[in-house]
Design an enzyme around this catalytic site. Sequence first.
Site, PDB file in Angstrom:
ATOM      1  N   TYR A  48      24.059  -5.211 -75.823  1.00 29.66           N
ATOM      2  CA  TYR A  48      25.038  -6.256 -75.490  1.00 29.66           C
ATOM      3  C   TYR A  48      24.374  -7.473 -74.843  1.00 29.66           C
ATOM      4  CZ  TYR A  48      25.755  -3.477 -71.051  1.00 29.66           C
ATOM      5  OH  TYR A  48      25.627  -2.782 -69.886  1.00 29.66           O
ATOM      6  N   LYS A  68      21.449  -8.490 -68.562  1.00 37.43           N
ATOM      7  CA  LYS A  68      20.511  -7.980 -69.569  1.00 37.43           C
ATOM      8  C   LYS A  68      20.053  -9.117 -70.490  1.00 37.43           C
ATOM      9  CE  LYS A  68      20.768  -3.405 -68.619  1.00 37.43           C
ATOM     10  NZ  LYS A  68      19.666  -2.646 -68.008  1.00 37.43           N
TER      11      LYS A  68
HETATM   12  C1  LIG Z   1      29.114   1.576 -73.799  1.00 40.82           C
HETATM   13  C2  LIG Z   1      27.663   1.691 -74.071  1.00 40.82           C
HETATM   14  C3  LIG Z   1      26.815   0.693 -73.325  1.00 40.82           C
HETATM   15  C4  LIG Z   1      26.050   1.344 -72.242  1.00 40.82           C
HETATM   16  C5  LIG Z   1      25.157   0.389 -71.497  1.00 40.82           C
HETATM   17  C6  LIG Z   1      24.730   1.009 -70.234  1.00 40.82           C
HETATM   18  C7  LIG Z   1      24.264   0.306 -69.251  1.00 40.82           C
HETATM   19  C8  LIG Z   1      23.966   0.857 -67.916  1.00 40.82           C
HETATM   20  O1  LIG Z   1      23.577   0.079 -67.110  1.00 40.82           O
HETATM   21  S1  LIG Z   1      24.099   2.518 -67.502  1.00 40.82           S
HETATM   22  C9  LIG Z   1      23.530   2.635 -65.813  1.00 40.82           C
HETATM   23  C10 LIG Z   1      24.623   3.014 -64.953  1.00 40.82           C
HETATM   24  N1  LIG Z   1      24.130   3.424 -63.654  1.00 40.82           N
HETATM   25  C11 LIG Z   1      24.587   2.888 -62.543  1.00 40.82           C
HETATM   26  O2  LIG Z   1      25.382   1.970 -62.547  1.00 40.82           O
HETATM   27  C12 LIG Z   1      24.052   3.519 -61.293  1.00 40.82           C
HETATM   28  C13 LIG Z   1      23.882   2.588 -60.154  1.00 40.82           C
HETATM   29  N2  LIG Z   1      25.165   1.987 -59.754  1.00 40.82           N
HETATM   30  C14 LIG Z   1      25.345   1.398 -58.572  1.00 40.82           C
HETATM   31  O3  LIG Z   1      24.417   1.363 -57.786  1.00 40.82           O
HETATM   32  C15 LIG Z   1      26.694   0.798 -58.247  1.00 40.82           C
HETATM   33  O4  LIG Z   1      27.587   1.143 -59.284  1.00 40.82           O
HETATM   34  C16 LIG Z   1      26.683  -0.747 -58.079  1.00 40.82           C
HETATM   35  C17 LIG Z   1      26.300  -1.431 -59.355  1.00 40.82           C
HETATM   36  C18 LIG Z   1      28.089  -1.178 -57.698  1.00 40.82           C
HETATM   37  C19 LIG Z   1      25.729  -1.248 -57.014  1.00 40.82           C
HETATM   38  O5  LIG Z   1      25.735  -0.535 -55.826  1.00 40.82           O
HETATM   39  P1  LIG Z   1      25.879  -1.237 -54.368  1.00 40.82           P
HETATM   40  O6  LIG Z   1      25.199  -2.489 -54.211  1.00 40.82           O
HETATM   41  O7  LIG Z   1      25.569  -0.145 -53.423  1.00 40.82           O
HETATM   42  O8  LIG Z   1      27.390  -1.594 -54.457  1.00 40.82           O
HETATM   43  P2  LIG Z   1      28.604  -1.607 -53.474  1.00 40.82           P
HETATM   44  O9  LIG Z   1      29.298  -0.301 -53.517  1.00 40.82           O
HETATM   45  O10 LIG Z   1      28.212  -2.156 -52.140  1.00 40.82           O
HETATM   46  O11 LIG Z   1      29.496  -2.696 -54.225  1.00 40.82           O
HETATM   47  C20 LIG Z   1      29.025  -4.022 -54.456  1.00 40.82           C
HETATM   48  C21 LIG Z   1      30.172  -4.807 -55.040  1.00 40.82           C
HETATM   49  O12 LIG Z   1      30.527  -4.270 -56.322  1.00 40.82           O
HETATM   50  C22 LIG Z   1      31.928  -3.943 -56.317  1.00 40.82           C
HETATM   51  N3  LIG Z   1      32.139  -2.746 -57.151  1.00 40.82           N
HETATM   52  C23 LIG Z   1      31.441  -1.590 -57.079  1.00 40.82           C
HETATM   53  N4  LIG Z   1      31.926  -0.708 -57.956  1.00 40.82           N
HETATM   54  C24 LIG Z   1      32.961  -1.320 -58.591  1.00 40.82           C
HETATM   55  C25 LIG Z   1      33.879  -0.900 -59.605  1.00 40.82           C
HETATM   56  N5  LIG Z   1      33.788   0.314 -60.159  1.00 40.82           N
HETATM   57  N6  LIG Z   1      34.794  -1.773 -60.014  1.00 40.82           N
HETATM   58  C26 LIG Z   1      34.896  -3.014 -59.500  1.00 40.82           C
HETATM   59  N7  LIG Z   1      34.052  -3.476 -58.505  1.00 40.82           N
HETATM   60  C27 LIG Z   1      33.110  -2.621 -58.077  1.00 40.82           C
HETATM   61  C28 LIG Z   1      32.233  -3.679 -54.855  1.00 40.82           C
HETATM   62  O13 LIG Z   1      33.610  -3.817 -54.601  1.00 40.82           O
HETATM   63  C29 LIG Z   1      31.407  -4.744 -54.159  1.00 40.82           C
HETATM   64  O14 LIG Z   1      32.025  -5.996 -54.293  1.00 40.82           O
HETATM   65  P3  LIG Z   1      32.718  -6.739 -53.035  1.00 40.82           P
HETATM   66  O15 LIG Z   1      33.784  -5.801 -52.572  1.00 40.82           O
HETATM   67  O16 LIG Z   1      33.230  -8.002 -53.619  1.00 40.82           O
HETATM   68  O17 LIG Z   1      31.634  -6.957 -52.030  1.00 40.82           O
HETATM   69  N1  NDP Z   2      22.750   5.525 -70.282  1.00 34.43           N
HETATM   70  C1  NDP Z   2      23.098   4.638 -71.204  1.00 34.43           C
HETATM   71  O1  NDP Z   2      23.990   4.893 -72.036  1.00 34.43           O
HETATM   72  C2  NDP Z   2      22.384   3.336 -71.275  1.00 34.43           C
HETATM   73  C3  NDP Z   2      21.508   2.935 -70.310  1.00 34.43           C
HETATM   74  N2  NDP Z   2      20.893   1.715 -70.441  1.00 34.43           N
HETATM   75  C4  NDP Z   2      19.942   1.298 -69.430  1.00 34.43           C
HETATM   76  O2  NDP Z   2      19.009   2.335 -69.204  1.00 34.43           O
HETATM   77  C5  NDP Z   2      18.550   2.273 -67.849  1.00 34.43           C
HETATM   78  C6  NDP Z   2      18.714   3.615 -67.187  1.00 34.43           C
HETATM   79  O3  NDP Z   2      20.073   4.001 -67.215  1.00 34.43           O
HETATM   80  P1  NDP Z   2      20.539   5.485 -66.893  1.00 34.43           P
HETATM   81  O4  NDP Z   2      19.362   6.380 -66.812  1.00 34.43           O
HETATM   82  O5  NDP Z   2      21.637   5.800 -67.806  1.00 34.43           O
HETATM   83  O6  NDP Z   2      21.207   5.271 -65.476  1.00 34.43           O
HETATM   84  P2  NDP Z   2      21.048   5.927 -64.039  1.00 34.43           P
HETATM   85  O7  NDP Z   2      22.251   5.558 -63.296  1.00 34.43           O
HETATM   86  O8  NDP Z   2      20.665   7.364 -64.158  1.00 34.43           O
HETATM   87  O9  NDP Z   2      19.782   5.171 -63.487  1.00 34.43           O
HETATM   88  C7  NDP Z   2      19.830   4.036 -62.729  1.00 34.43           C
HETATM   89  C8  NDP Z   2      18.693   4.152 -61.740  1.00 34.43           C
HETATM   90  O10 NDP Z   2      18.506   2.905 -61.086  1.00 34.43           O
HETATM   91  C9  NDP Z   2      18.296   3.143 -59.714  1.00 34.43           C
HETATM   92  N3  NDP Z   2      18.775   1.980 -58.982  1.00 34.43           N
HETATM   93  C10 NDP Z   2      20.032   1.454 -59.004  1.00 34.43           C
HETATM   94  N4  NDP Z   2      20.106   0.405 -58.196  1.00 34.43           N
HETATM   95  C11 NDP Z   2      18.876   0.258 -57.650  1.00 34.43           C
HETATM   96  C12 NDP Z   2      18.331  -0.648 -56.708  1.00 34.43           C
HETATM   97  N5  NDP Z   2      19.074  -1.610 -56.184  1.00 34.43           N
HETATM   98  N6  NDP Z   2      17.026  -0.519 -56.375  1.00 34.43           N
HETATM   99  C13 NDP Z   2      16.273   0.466 -56.893  1.00 34.43           C
HETATM  100  N7  NDP Z   2      16.732   1.350 -57.796  1.00 34.43           N
HETATM  101  C14 NDP Z   2      18.026   1.247 -58.158  1.00 34.43           C
HETATM  102  C15 NDP Z   2      19.115   4.387 -59.396  1.00 34.43           C
HETATM  103  O11 NDP Z   2      18.576   5.101 -58.287  1.00 34.43           O
HETATM  104  P3  NDP Z   2      19.172   4.916 -56.799  1.00 34.43           P
HETATM  105  O12 NDP Z   2      20.654   4.965 -56.956  1.00 34.43           O
HETATM  106  O13 NDP Z   2      18.579   6.050 -56.048  1.00 34.43           O
HETATM  107  O14 NDP Z   2      18.654   3.600 -56.335  1.00 34.43           O
HETATM  108  C16 NDP Z   2      18.931   5.197 -60.669  1.00 34.43           C
HETATM  109  O15 NDP Z   2      17.798   6.035 -60.563  1.00 34.43           O
HETATM  110  C17 NDP Z   2      19.333   1.156 -67.187  1.00 34.43           C
HETATM  111  O16 NDP Z   2      18.577  -0.032 -67.217  1.00 34.43           O
HETATM  112  C18 NDP Z   2      20.554   1.025 -68.079  1.00 34.43           C
HETATM  113  O17 NDP Z   2      21.128  -0.246 -67.995  1.00 34.43           O
HETATM  114  C19 NDP Z   2      21.101   0.886 -71.505  1.00 34.43           C
HETATM  115  C20 NDP Z   2      21.956   1.249 -72.487  1.00 34.43           C
HETATM  116  C21 NDP Z   2      22.666   2.498 -72.473  1.00 34.43           C
END
Ligand SMILES: CCCCC/C=C/C(=O)SCCNC(=O)CCNC(=O)[C@H](O)C(C)(C)COP(=O)(O)OP(=O)(O)OC[C@H]1O[C@@H](n2cnc3c(N)ncnc32)[C@H](O)[C@@H]1OP(=O)(O)O
Ligand code: NDP
Length: 268
Positions: A150, A165
């Site tokens: 995307y 991204k």
């Molecule tokens: C469909 C196929 C495509 C797939 C593509 C995949 C891509 C990927 O990236 S998969 C990887 C997924 N993994 C993760 O997301 C793991 C890590 N995630 C996080 O750390 C949190 O989700 C984060 C992104 C919110 C960041 O963490 P942190 O900085 O600790 O965040 P806070 O809890 O302090 O929140 C900050 C800010 O974001 C708002 N928020 C958090 N979650 C949500 C939500 N679910 N919906 C709406 N808003 C959310 C939160 O409210 C805070 O905003 P403010 O309140 O305005 O300060």
């Molecule tokens: N899974 C999927 O379907 C897809 C994934 N991707 C991409 O692949 C990558 C890996 O995804 P996936 O393994 O699924 O996700 P995960 O949620 O398992 O991995 C995300 C990792 O990022 C670390 N992380 C998040 N925020 C921070 C931060 N602020 N500083 C340091 N580390 C951080 C988390 O560790 P911690 O919370 O301990 O910091 C965690 O280990 C990502 O870039 C994602 O966008 C892309 C397309 C599809």
Amino acid sequence: MNKEVGSDEFTGRTALVTGGGTGIGRATARRWAAGGGHVTVLGRREEPLRATVELIEAAGGSADAVACDVRDPAAVETAVDRAAERAGRLDVLVNNAAGNFVAAGEDISPGGWKAVIDIVLNGTFHCTRAAARHMLDQGSGSVLNVIASYAWHGHPGTAHSAAAKAGVLAMTRSLAVEWAPRGVRLNCLAPGPTETEGASAALWPTEAARARVLASVPAGRFTTPEEVAESAAFLISDRAAYITGEVLTVDGGQWLGKSVYTDERVRT
Ligand SMILES: CCCCC/C=C/C(=O)SCCNC(=O)CCNC(=O)[C@H](O)C(C)(C)COP(=O)(O)OP(=O)(O)OC[C@H]1O[C@@H](n2cnc3c(N)ncnc32)[C@H](O)[C@@H]1OP(=O)(O)O
Ligand SMILES: NC(=O)C1=CN([C@@H]2O[C@H](COP(=O)(O)OP(=O)(O)OC[C@H]3O[C@@H](n4cnc5c(N)ncnc54)[C@H](OP(=O)(O)O)[C@@H]3O)[C@@H](O)[C@H]2O)C=CC1
């Protein structure tokens, strides 16, 4: 450690994998270590990082961990320097850390937008800048940025992540040209839906959501972190020495979409 194809291709080299405590990052770190290289895994939480290190060491590999938030440029610089100093060099950086959540554009708060952009785009830049200083001095290195398709086709529901991204993709191509004469390659890997805890929780938390995502993949299945890590291993290896500024998409055809004529309901 089990010997396998390419099992010593990374011997004597060192890599840093962000988000290496979970999902695709953990699998990539394990794949690098299985190839004989030393790997440092970086993330915010110590416990999953330690678990990755234990898995690698139990298999006979070499790894260490550093807790760091990629949004903090000073902490990133310290962490990257530490990784490079431990092994005397830094050959590979995998920018895999990411944050994501599903929300309608009008519901993304400024704080939510900032969190995702800071982790994905700014964090990738901070890590790349710190690692490149070592790589440019050495005259060699490889950076792999994990994005998503995307970045170029957009994605309703994750506008923040798509924008971040896309920025990473543009940065990759810019720096690939800038640093090619100095021996440093940069590429992107775009996985499709991959079964990880992070993605499942953030993107398909219900069975219905999971089924919708699955239905969008022509190959008819999710991929695994290990399958994605194989492609990562190729791009960061010398087998890809002439590839820079490129994107490898590993998504079972998801972004190309299903033609209407492959659908039984249209044919009949
Ligand atoms: C469909 C196929 C495509 C797939 C593509 C995949 C891509 C990927 O990236 S998969 C990887 C997924 N993994 C993760 O997301 C793991 C890590 N995630 C996080 O750390 C949190 O989700 C984060 C992104 C919110 C960041 O963490 P942190 O900085 O600790 O965040 P806070 O809890 O302090 O929140 C900050 C800010 O974001 C708002 N928020 C958090 N979650 C949500 C939500 N679910 N919906 C709406 N808003 C959310 C939160 O409210 C805070 O905003 P403010 O309140 O305005 O300060
Ligand atoms: N899974 C999927 O379907 C897809 C994934 N991707 C991409 O692949 C990558 C890996 O995804 P996936 O393994 O699924 O996700 P995960 O949620 O398992 O991995 C995300 C990792 O990022 C670390 N992380 C998040 N925020 C921070 C931060 N602020 N500083 C340091 N580390 C951080 C988390 O560790 P911690 O919370 O301990 O910091 C965690 O280990 C990502 O870039 C994602 O966008 C892309 C397309 C599809």
